[in-house]
Design a protein around this motif. Structure first.
Motif, mmCIF file in Angstrom:
data_model
loop_
_atom_site.group_PDB
_atom_site.id
_atom_site.type_symbol
_atom_site.label_atom_id
_atom_site.label_comp_id
_atom_site.label_asym_id
_atom_site.label_seq_id
_atom_site.Cartn_x
_atom_site.Cartn_y
_atom_site.Cartn_z
ATOM 1 N N ALA A 100 34.485 61.347 43.231
ATOM 2 C CA ALA A 100 33.915 60.075 42.755
ATOM 3 C C ALA A 100 32.586 59.761 43.445
ATOM 4 O O ALA A 100 31.832 58.909 42.971
ATOM 5 C CB ALA A 100 34.904 58.935 43.000
ATOM 6 N N PHE A 101 32.321 60.440 44.577
ATOM 7 C CA PHE A 101 31.129 60.078 45.358
ATOM 8 C C PHE A 101 30.232 61.298 45.629
ATOM 9 O O PHE A 101 29.530 61.337 46.649
ATOM 10 C CB PHE A 101 31.541 59.403 46.670
ATOM 11 N N THR A 102 30.232 62.236 44.732
ATOM 12 C CA THR A 102 29.415 63.445 44.909
ATOM 13 C C THR A 102 27.951 63.071 45.186
ATOM 14 O O THR A 102 27.362 62.273 44.461
ATOM 15 C CB THR A 102 29.460 64.314 43.634
ATOM 16 N N GLY A 103 27.425 63.658 46.259
ATOM 17 C CA GLY A 103 26.021 63.399 46.604
ATOM 18 C C GLY A 103 25.812 62.093 47.352
ATOM 19 O O GLY A 103 24.694 61.798 47.784
ATOM 20 N N ARG A 104 26.879 61.315 47.498
ATOM 21 C CA ARG A 104 26.769 60.034 48.222
ATOM 22 C C ARG A 104 27.690 59.995 49.426
ATOM 23 O O ARG A 104 27.742 58.990 50.138
ATOM 24 C CB ARG A 104 27.173 58.866 47.301
ATOM 25 N N LEU A 105 28.485 61.050 49.626
ATOM 26 C CA LEU A 105 29.528 61.045 50.657
ATOM 27 C C LEU A 105 29.192 62.060 51.744
ATOM 28 O O LEU A 105 29.075 63.262 51.473
ATOM 29 C CB LEU A 105 30.874 61.393 50.001
ATOM 30 N N ILE A 106 29.032 61.554 52.971
ATOM 31 C CA ILE A 106 28.713 62.439 54.094
ATOM 32 C C ILE A 106 29.742 62.265 55.206
ATOM 33 O O ILE A 106 30.420 61.249 55.300
ATOM 34 C CB ILE A 106 27.290 62.193 54.649
ATOM 35 N N ASN A 107 29.842 63.304 56.042
ATOM 36 C CA ASN A 107 30.785 63.286 57.165
ATOM 37 C C ASN A 107 30.048 63.673 58.439
ATOM 38 O O ASN A 107 29.133 64.496 58.413
ATOM 39 C CB ASN A 107 31.918 64.288 56.888
ATOM 40 N N LEU A 108 30.498 63.078 59.518
ATOM 41 C CA LEU A 108 29.964 63.375 60.851
ATOM 42 C C LEU A 108 31.041 64.149 61.593
ATOM 43 O O LEU A 108 32.183 63.678 61.698
ATOM 44 C CB LEU A 108 29.678 62.041 61.548
ATOM 45 N N HIS A 109 30.687 65.330 62.103
ATOM 46 C CA HIS A 109 31.699 66.177 62.743
ATOM 47 C C HIS A 109 31.178 66.660 64.100
ATOM 48 O O HIS A 109 30.051 67.170 64.178
ATOM 49 C CB HIS A 109 32.024 67.369 61.838
ATOM 50 N N PRO A 110 32.019 66.579 65.162
ATOM 51 C CA PRO A 110 31.521 66.886 66.508
ATOM 52 C C PRO A 110 31.547 68.374 66.877
ATOM 53 O O PRO A 110 32.156 68.772 67.874
ATOM 54 C CB PRO A 110 32.448 66.064 67.405
ATOM 55 N N SER A 111 30.884 69.184 66.065
ATOM 56 C CA SER A 111 30.636 70.587 66.431
ATOM 57 C C SER A 111 29.483 71.080 65.579
ATOM 58 O O SER A 111 29.051 70.390 64.652
ATOM 59 C CB SER A 111 31.873 71.471 66.176
#
Ligand code: GRF
Length: 200
Positions: A100-111
């Motif tokens: 539903a949020f393609t291109g608008r959804l990001i994630n922050l990952h600690p590596s």
């Protein structure tokens, strides 16, 4: 007009707070319009202190992960976000949400992805004897901690590092990286998956 940002959290919310403060300093053309959590957590109290609307949507009470994911999708969509930021959200987002949020959804990952995906990235980097690790912001797709990488920052690992100390140093970098990436996205400087043409 300020880009509408919804942040998904499960924990202390320090990255959410860094993003809110950057928006309020006008470092980026955005506004955090809602903070959505899957549980009671410190970050929700922090968001309320900033006078930001908060939503808690626990999977308990839903008959399946899909049903909860669809409810989460609808709740987030109600805020008409330009950007949905997963910052320490400790649930796997299922396709009903992600698509539903393609291109608008990001994630922050600690590596430094693709190294050390998963819920224990900092611990895993230490256990592997890595000399450096870092943090990644990436678009979310339907594989865990996967998807087009937008930006990364490196963090050296010290000989006597503990998981807590290392994670704190990673977070210091994240607090600067996440607002910068959101700024570039909202200014159309990042090509988004699913976009028909270059965002500019
Ligand atoms: C961050 O290190 C982020 O990379 C990871 O979870 C942590 C969240 O920290 N996914 P906080 O809740 O923003 O303090």
């Amino acid at each position: 007009m300020a880009g509408r940002i919804v942040v998904l959290i499960s924990g202390s919310g320090s990255n959410m707070a860094a993003l809110v403060e950057a928006c309020r300093r006008r470092d980026l053309p955005g506004e955090v319009v809602a903070v959505v959590a899957d549980r009671d957590c410190l970050g929700v109290d922090l968001a309320a202190g900033y006078d930001i609307e908060t939503v808690k949507l626990e999977p308990v009470g839903f008959s399946s992960r899909e049903e909860w994911s669809a409810a989460l999708r609808d709740r987030v969509a109600d805020f008409e976000p330009d950007l949905v930021v997963s910052a320490g959200f400790m649930r796997i987002l299922s396709p009903v949400f992600v698509d539903a949020f393609t291109g608008r959804l990001i994630n922050l990952h600690p590596s430094l992805l693709p190294a050390f995906p998963g819920a224990h990235a900092v611990r895993d980097a230490l256990a592997a004897g890595a000399k450096e690790t870092g943090t990644t912001v990436h678009f979310v797709d339907n594989e865990v901690d996967h998807g087009v990488i937008i930006a990364q920052e490196r963090v050296p690992i010290e000989a006597d590092d503990t998981e807590e100390a290392l994670h704190e140093r990673i977070k210091e970098r994240e607090h600067e990286l996440l607002p910068r990436v959101c700024r570039d996205l909202l200014k159309g400087k990042v090509r988004r998956p699913g976009a028909d043409s270059d965002a500019g």
